[in-house]
Design a protein around this motif. Structure first.
Motif, PDB file in Angstrom:
ATOM      1  N   THR A 424      43.016  -3.382  -1.702  1.00  0.00           N
ATOM      2  CA  THR A 424      43.831  -2.850  -0.608  1.00  0.00           C
ATOM      3  C   THR A 424      42.939  -2.333   0.514  1.00  0.00           C
ATOM      4  N   GLU A 426      43.270  -0.493   4.399  1.00  0.00           N
ATOM      5  CA  GLU A 426      44.178   0.204   5.315  1.00  0.00           C
ATOM      6  C   GLU A 426      43.498   0.437   6.659  1.00  0.00           C
ATOM      7  N   TYR A 428      43.621   2.753  10.184  1.00  0.00           N
ATOM      8  CA  TYR A 428      44.112   4.004  10.763  1.00  0.00           C
ATOM      9  C   TYR A 428      43.607   4.156  12.190  1.00  0.00           C
ATOM     10  N   LEU A 434      48.546   5.688   9.787  1.00  0.00           N
ATOM     11  CA  LEU A 434      48.394   4.370   9.187  1.00  0.00           C
ATOM     12  C   LEU A 434      48.990   3.316  10.112  1.00  0.00           C
ATOM     13  N   SER A 437      48.374  -2.207   6.721  1.00  0.00           N
ATOM     14  CA  SER A 437      47.763  -2.296   5.399  1.00  0.00           C
ATOM     15  C   SER A 437      47.827  -3.746   4.933  1.00  0.00           C
ATOM     16  N   GLN A 439      45.816  -6.742   1.826  1.00  0.00           N
ATOM     17  CA  GLN A 439      44.956  -6.917   0.663  1.00  0.00           C
ATOM     18  C   GLN A 439      44.031  -8.100   0.889  1.00  0.00           C
TER      19      GLN A 439
END
Length: 755
Positions: A424, A426, A428, A434, A437, A439
């Motif tokens: 994962t 993410e 920001y 956030l 997101s 993978q």
């Protein structure tokens, strides 16, 4: 008999004579010796024995054996012939084995891929006869360090001269444009070249090369065949100069034929949406080389969630009839699915579902590349799942790209270290909001470990990586920013500022496993107690870890069992690995339990503890060893040797010319077929009289001068005999008069079959 894996040189054979007779003596004092190792096993080590020796000189024989096999979409295993469907898999496997007594090096392989109008690799005046052209579906991956893979898109690439093997710029007029760079359009690749460099292939060692291809969506479906062959050259290590080079060889070609697709069928187009309206306009061409994945929905009706499972992939390519950008999935079982389109970094997906014509719009979500979930059954033929691609908006920015397994924990991407999917990532902003997101997954070239955030507003961001269980992050900022790890110990990067048009693809993270005790069980094919090139790991082996008891000895009955595990694939998909984590400092011992059909090999051979076998062959226990706090110990390995077949079952038969095919019988006067036709024996594991998933190739042989073949020393059970119908020794115009998959049951007596 001299073992096949013995290298060139002198072998010493010792002969001992002993007797309990008091007047026994040797006829020469220099043959008199003391029985210090108790040769006769009587417990006495100071008695006299007679000893003499003889030397055997093993001649230097330089020979490489090679085999090419193929597996099509409808096949269950690799074979010398395959069957696929339009859009279906055409996977090749090439094996080179040193069958001589001399180590070989400088191995050089050229594979000319099938194409209409193609010729043999070395005899360019002899047609190979391909009737259609499969397309390369991804880069060729080789797990062996030092092997270089090169590609060409030229129709007449340079290759070894068959007359001497040293001239690599043959034939006349060839184009030497080989490159290690994988092309953006894999369907344009015409040939592959493998340079094994300084790799030394010892006797009985093998090199296996694999690569994926796909049949074009518009391929002919009346049994047409695409033929493939390769040529290779090598040098022997016991000589130098021109005499050391073996002449190039080209093994028999292998073929894959096409049959009509069966539903469910899913397709079909990725196009260049030049005006960005999300609709296929007449003048907009297809785009080749785009990866398209098919996923099965896990039941929640939402694409891209954790319950979904990967079904397969293909690349858009020419359809064989003049159209670009086509893809196809055939023979798909009924169920719920979605597609994922993965464009290259310089392209974005068009807006989804524009206009009212489902056959002309773009069906992929521009942010995820995924379509909605849809259902298919055994009558479905839906060829309207399309995707438009546009150039990247110059007012936006993007960021990526790689998470890898840092096997040496140096914080730098080294050769052979692989990407890791499913991590994962993410994104920001500086207000800790956030933004997105994702993978890590395969990129459009089928390489694992990549991620990307697209269409970002210019500004400042940071990335946070979530480490998989039992893993931590490599040291941050170790050297070259294109190869280092940018995450700190928590997985967070420094702030990254992006301007309009920026594409920062250097935000990477290396991960390392937490300290473990491990790690490998392998199949010791040559029984030498060492991990050799080509020897694979073995899954399903039980491993126990103990605290030794008061006697300090392994297996004394007072040991305390702490944990049990079973060998399995590592995060990169390699079999044979095990691990124990969270162990306190102290003394430990491991126990390995050999599975059925195997025994533990020699212990502590050689001086390199990272490649030897550490378990006692009789007990399965290692020696007692100490483990320090947080110590990472990964050199407790075990080699397993396959037990020899002890039964006496036999399968034999004759290949003959059936002049009276109505009776399907070998009659008097009917002649046998020529020598050296290949016959393969499979074990019918599930006892259904056909070769399918789970059945294993047991052996192969060739017919003798009388057309006979024979397999011996077989366990009782069911087998299937298959003739290699592509063998060049089968006379032109001959075809099998019976099924090519002949079921046989082996008992304690021999059985025969005459195809």
């Amino acid at each position: 008999m001299v073992q096949q894996s013995v290298s060139t040189g002198s072998l010493t054979n010792e002969f001992f004579v002993m007797s309990n007779d008091s007047v026994f003596d040797c006829n020469s004092s220099n043959r008199r010796s003391q029985d210090t190792v108790d040769v006769d096993g009587d417990g006495i080590t100071d008695e006299t024995i007679c000893r003499t020796t003889a030397n055997i000189e093993v001649a230097g024989i330089a020979t490489l054996d090679s085999e090419k096999v193929v597996q099509g979409e409808v096949d269950t295993s690799f074979s010398t012939s395959g069957t696929t469907v339009p859009g279906g898999r055409v996977d090749y496997q090439l094996t080179i084995t040193n069958q001589g007594t001399v180590p070989m090096t400088n191995i050089f392989v050229v594979d000319i891929l099938p194409a209409i109008g193609d010729t043999q690799v070395l005899n360019t005046s002899s047609a190979r006869g391909s009737q259609w052209r499969p397309n390369l579906a991804g880069p060729v991956t080789v797990a062996i360090p030092g092997v270089t893979v090169e590609y060409t898109t030229n129709s007449n690439p340079c290759r070894p001269n068959p007359s001497d093997g040293q001239d690599l710029n043959w034939p006349s007029g060839c184009v030497n444009d080989w490159s290690t760079t994988f092309p953006s359009d894999p369907s344009a690749v015409t040939a592959l070249r493998f340079n094994l460099g300084n790799l030394v292939l010892d006797p009985l060692e093998s090199v296996i090369l694999n690569w994926p291809m796909r049949a074009p969506a518009g391929a002919p479906t009346n049994g047409e065949i695409a033929w493939n062959s390769f040529a290779f050259v090598s040098t022997r290590t016991d000589q130098s100069g021109a005499a050391a080079t073996l002449l190039p060889a080209e093994p028999p070609k292998v073929g894959v034929q096409i049959q009509p697709p069966t539903p469910a069928i899913i397709g079909d187009l990725v196009w260049d949406d030049q005006n960005g309206n999300g609709i296929q306009d007449n003048s907009e061409p297809g785009i080749n080389g785009v990866r398209v994945e098919l996923w099965e929905d896990g039941g929640d009706g939402q694409p891209g969630t954790s319950d979904d499972s990967f079904y397969g992939f293909t690349l858009t390519a020419p359809d064989g009839t003049g159209n670009d950008g086509l893809y196809l999935f055939s023979n798909v079982p009924g169920g719920d699915y979605f597609l994922k389109f993965i464009p290259s970094a310089n392209l974005n997906l068009s807006a989804q579902d524009q206009g009212g014509d489902e056959t002309a719009d773009s069906d992929a979500d521009p942010n995820t590349g995924q379509t909605n979930v849809f259902s298919v059954n055994q009558t479905t033929d839906t060829r309207d799942f399309d995707a438009g691609l546009t150039s990247v908006d110059p007012a936006t920015a993007s960021l990526g790209d790689f998470v890898w397994l840092d096997t040496d924990d140096n914080g730098t991407q080294d050769g052979g270290e692989v990407g890791v999917n499913g991590v994962t990532v993410e994104l920001y902003d500086t207000g800790n909001t956030l933004i997105d997101s994702t993978q890590t997954s395969n990129d459009f070239n089928d390489n694992p470990g990549f991620y990307r955030f697209r269409d970002l507003t210019p500004g400042t961001y940071y990335v946070k990586f979530i480490a998989p269980p039992s893993h931590a992050f490599s040291a941050q900022d170790q050297g070259d920013d294109t190869l280092d790890s940018d995450a700190d110990a928590t997985g967070q990067t420094a702030n990254i500022t992006l301007s309009a048009g920026d594409s920062n693809q250097d935000v990477d993270a290396g991960i390392v496993p937490d300290p473990i005790l491990g790690d490998f069980v392998w199949i010791d094919n040559n029984s030498d107690g060492l991990q050799n090139l080509g020897e694979l790991g073995l899954n399903g082996v039980t491993v126990n870890v103990y605290n030794p008891g008061a006697d300090g000895q392994p297996g004394g009955g007072d040991d305390s069992l702490l944990a049990t595990t079973v060998t399995t694939n590592d995060v990169a998909g390699n079999p044979g690995f095990y691990s124990f984590s969270g162990l306190a400092a102290g003394n430990y011992v491991l126990e390995f339990i050999a599975p059925s059909g195997y025994e533990i090999g020699f212990q502590n051979v050689g001086n390199d503890d990272t490649i030897d076998s550490d378990a006692d062959p009789n007990t399965g226990y290692t020696e007692v060893f100490a483990l320090a706090t947080s110590e990472d110990k990964r050199d407790l390995d075990v080699g397993m040797i396959a037990l020899p077949v002890t039964s006496t079952g036999e399968v034999s038969g004759t290949l003959y010319q059936d002049d009276n095919p109505q009776n399907d019988t070998f009659d008097n006067g009917e002649s046998t077929l020529p020598v050296n036709i290949k016959v393969v024996l499979y074990e019918d594991v599930n006892n259904n009289d056909v070769i399918d998933a789970g059945d294993t190739q047991q052996a192969f042989t060739e017919t003798n001068n009388s057309g006979n073949y024979r397999f011996t020393s077989l366990r009782a059970g069911k087998y299937i005999v298959q003739v290699d119908t592509n063998d060049a020794d089968i006379p032109d115009g001959f075809m099998l008069g019976t099924s090519n998959d002949i079921p046989i049951e082996v008992t304690n007596t021999a059985v025969g079959e005459d195809p």
